[in-house]
Design a protein around this motif. Structure first.
Motif, short mmCIF file in Angstrom:
data_model
loop_
_atom_site.label_atom_id
_atom_site.label_comp_id
_atom_site.label_asym_id
_atom_site.label_seq_id
_atom_site.Cartn_x
_atom_site.Cartn_y
_atom_site.Cartn_z
N ALA A 1 -5.69 9.34 7.75
CA ALA A 1 -5.14 7.99 7.62
C ALA A 1 -3.63 8.10 7.71
O ALA A 1 -3.05 9.18 7.57
N ASP A 2 -2.97 6.99 7.97
CA ASP A 2 -1.50 6.99 7.99
C ASP A 2 -1.00 5.70 7.33
O ASP A 2 -0.54 4.78 8.00
N ALA A 3 -1.11 5.69 6.03
CA ALA A 3 -0.78 4.48 5.26
C ALA A 3 0.71 4.33 5.06
O ALA A 3 1.48 5.28 5.14
N GLU B 1 -7.57 16.99 0.79
CA GLU B 1 -8.00 17.49 -0.51
C GLU B 1 -7.99 19.02 -0.59
O GLU B 1 -7.57 19.60 -1.60
N GLU B 2 -8.47 19.68 0.48
CA GLU B 2 -8.51 21.13 0.47
C GLU B 2 -7.11 21.74 0.35
O GLU B 2 -6.93 22.80 -0.25
N ASN B 3 -6.12 21.07 0.96
CA ASN B 3 -4.73 21.53 0.84
C ASN B 3 -4.31 21.60 -0.62
O ASN B 3 -3.63 22.53 -1.05
N ARG B 4 -4.72 20.59 -1.36
CA ARG B 4 -4.35 20.56 -2.78
C ARG B 4 -5.14 21.60 -3.57
O ARG B 4 -4.58 22.28 -4.45
N HIS C 1 -2.46 11.02 3.47
CA HIS C 1 -3.19 11.18 4.74
C HIS C 1 -4.69 11.28 4.54
O HIS C 1 -5.44 11.39 5.52
N SER C 2 -5.15 11.25 3.30
CA SER C 2 -6.58 11.33 3.03
C SER C 2 -7.26 9.99 3.36
O SER C 2 -6.92 8.96 2.79
N ALA C 3 -8.24 10.03 4.25
CA ALA C 3 -8.98 8.81 4.60
C ALA C 3 -9.74 8.29 3.38
O ALA C 3 -9.84 7.08 3.17
N ASP C 4 -10.25 9.20 2.56
CA ASP C 4 -10.98 8.79 1.35
C ASP C 4 -10.06 8.07 0.38
O ASP C 4 -10.43 7.03 -0.19
N ASP C 5 -8.87 8.61 0.17
CA ASP C 5 -7.93 7.97 -0.76
C ASP C 5 -7.43 6.65 -0.20
O ASP C 5 -7.24 5.67 -0.95
N PHE C 6 -7.21 6.59 1.11
CA PHE C 6 -6.79 5.33 1.74
C PHE C 6 -7.86 4.26 1.54
O PHE C 6 -7.56 3.12 1.17
N ASN C 7 -9.12 4.63 1.75
CA ASN C 7 -10.21 3.67 1.62
C ASN C 7 -10.44 3.26 0.16
O ASN C 7 -10.97 2.18 -0.11
N ALA C 8 -10.04 4.11 -0.78
CA ALA C 8 -10.24 3.82 -2.21
C ALA C 8 -9.25 2.79 -2.74
O ALA C 8 -9.51 2.15 -3.76
N LEU C 9 -8.13 2.62 -2.05
CA LEU C 9 -7.12 1.68 -2.51
C LEU C 9 -7.38 0.28 -1.97
O LEU C 9 -7.84 0.13 -0.83
N PRO C 10 -7.11 -0.76 -2.77
CA PRO C 10 -7.27 -2.13 -2.27
C PRO C 10 -6.30 -2.38 -1.12
O PRO C 10 -5.18 -1.90 -1.13
N LYS C 11 -6.75 -3.12 -0.10
CA LYS C 11 -5.92 -3.40 1.06
C LYS C 11 -5.31 -4.79 0.98
O LYS C 11 -5.89 -5.71 0.40
N TYR C 12 -4.13 -4.92 1.59
CA TYR C 12 -3.43 -6.19 1.55
C TYR C 12 -4.36 -7.31 2.03
O TYR C 12 -5.20 -7.08 2.91
#
Length: 294
Positions: free
Chosen positions: A76-78, A238-241, A278-289
């Motif tokens: 993702a590129d939020a 996630e694996e990076n972390r 850049h995590s797609a999972d974390d991007f999808n977990a956040l509410p969107k505008y």
């Protein structure tokens, strides 16, 4: 006469006691209000917007070895809007706006395929905002996938680590692709370390060098969601972390690892929820505008 004087003394005494009592009550009330105002947390809102998508065809470049050899991953590129009663901050700016409405673009080395569906101006309209409504812009760092819309925020003050500013405005970098999106940012506040944006502990830029010379992360203290940390590119997935993986193209491995230590210690201290940008999972977990986290 004596009775009159006695009566007068009693009246004055009673009035004084009454005034004293009222003074004590008013003083207590004022102190209580001051304490409540001090303990009442400022409401900050975090909006998450879509700055594009990155298909990484050569995931091995996100390691110092061959850990991810032959693998690919979609990033993702939020980018984010932080609303504070004292002002508005844009955090990162997504991929290049020239990608909007175009077919996905592949970099010459084949490492990345990038795309962006919508411009920042279009997305801001959903919030009845325009770039001129922003007081500050802060970029986690000045790589191309974090600066795409930055040029539109020339009226905002750019909050940037001095090391990052010196790096990106060097003669060498000015000849590259990363400089152009930030060339319009002439209202600059150079930082040297952590910076409390609104001076109340709710929005703090955290200096985390290593990925670039002046890379930074963002800490938010939200009323309902609690402490939150946006990683910038300290971690990419996630694996990076989990493995403390350092990309092959980082500016400094040593500084990156120290920043990881500092980041994790701070996250533990604050019991913060970490969002890898850049995590797609974390991007999808956040509410969107136009929805937001608060």
């Amino acid at each position: 006469m004596k009775k009159t004087l006695l009566l007068l003394v009693l009246i004055i005494g009673f009035s004084s006691c009454k005034d004293f009592k009222k003074g004590v009550e008013d003083g207590y009330k004022t102190a209580q209000e001051a304490e409540e105002a001090e303990t009442k947390q400022t409401e900050v809102k975090l909006y998450t917007l879509d700055g594009g998508k990155i298909l990484v065809n050569k995931l091995e470049i996100f390691s110092q070895d061959t850990t991810y050899q032959g693998q690919s991953k979609t990033f993702a590129d939020a980018f984010y809007i932080i609303e504070h009663p004292k002002g508005r901050l844009l955090w990162d700016a997504g991929l290049a706006e020239g990608l909007v409405g175009q077919a996905p673009f592949s970099t010459p080395d084949g490492a990345f395929r990038v795309s962006r569906k919508d411009s920042i101006v279009s997305q801001l309209k959903a919030l009845n905002l325009a770039p001129k409504d922003f007081d500050y812009i802060a970029l986690s760092h000045t790589h191309f996938d974090h600066t795409g819309s930055a040029s539109k925020f020339a009226d905002a003050t750019w909050l940037v680590q001095e090391a990052e500013y010196d790096f990106i405005t060097s003669e060498t970098q000015k000849k590259g692709d990363n400089y152009q999106p930030i060339a319009m940012l002439t209202k600059v506040k150079k930082l040297n370390g952590d910076y409390d944006v609104f001076a109340d502990g709710t929005v703090i830029i955290k200096s985390m060098p290593g990925h670039t010379p002046g890379h930074q992360a963002l800490y938010l203290n939200l009323v309902e969601a609690g402490p939150v940390l946006l990683t910038g590119d300290l971690y990419h997935f996630e694996e990076n972390r989990d493995t403390r993986g350092v990309p092959s193209f980082n500016y400094s491995v040593e500084e990156t690892l120290k920043s990881m230590d500092d980041f994790e210690a701070f996250a533990k201290e604050k019991n913060a929820k970490v969002y890898i940008q850049h995590s797609a999972d974390d991007f999808n977990a956040l509410p969107k505008y136009p929805k937001f986290l608060k």
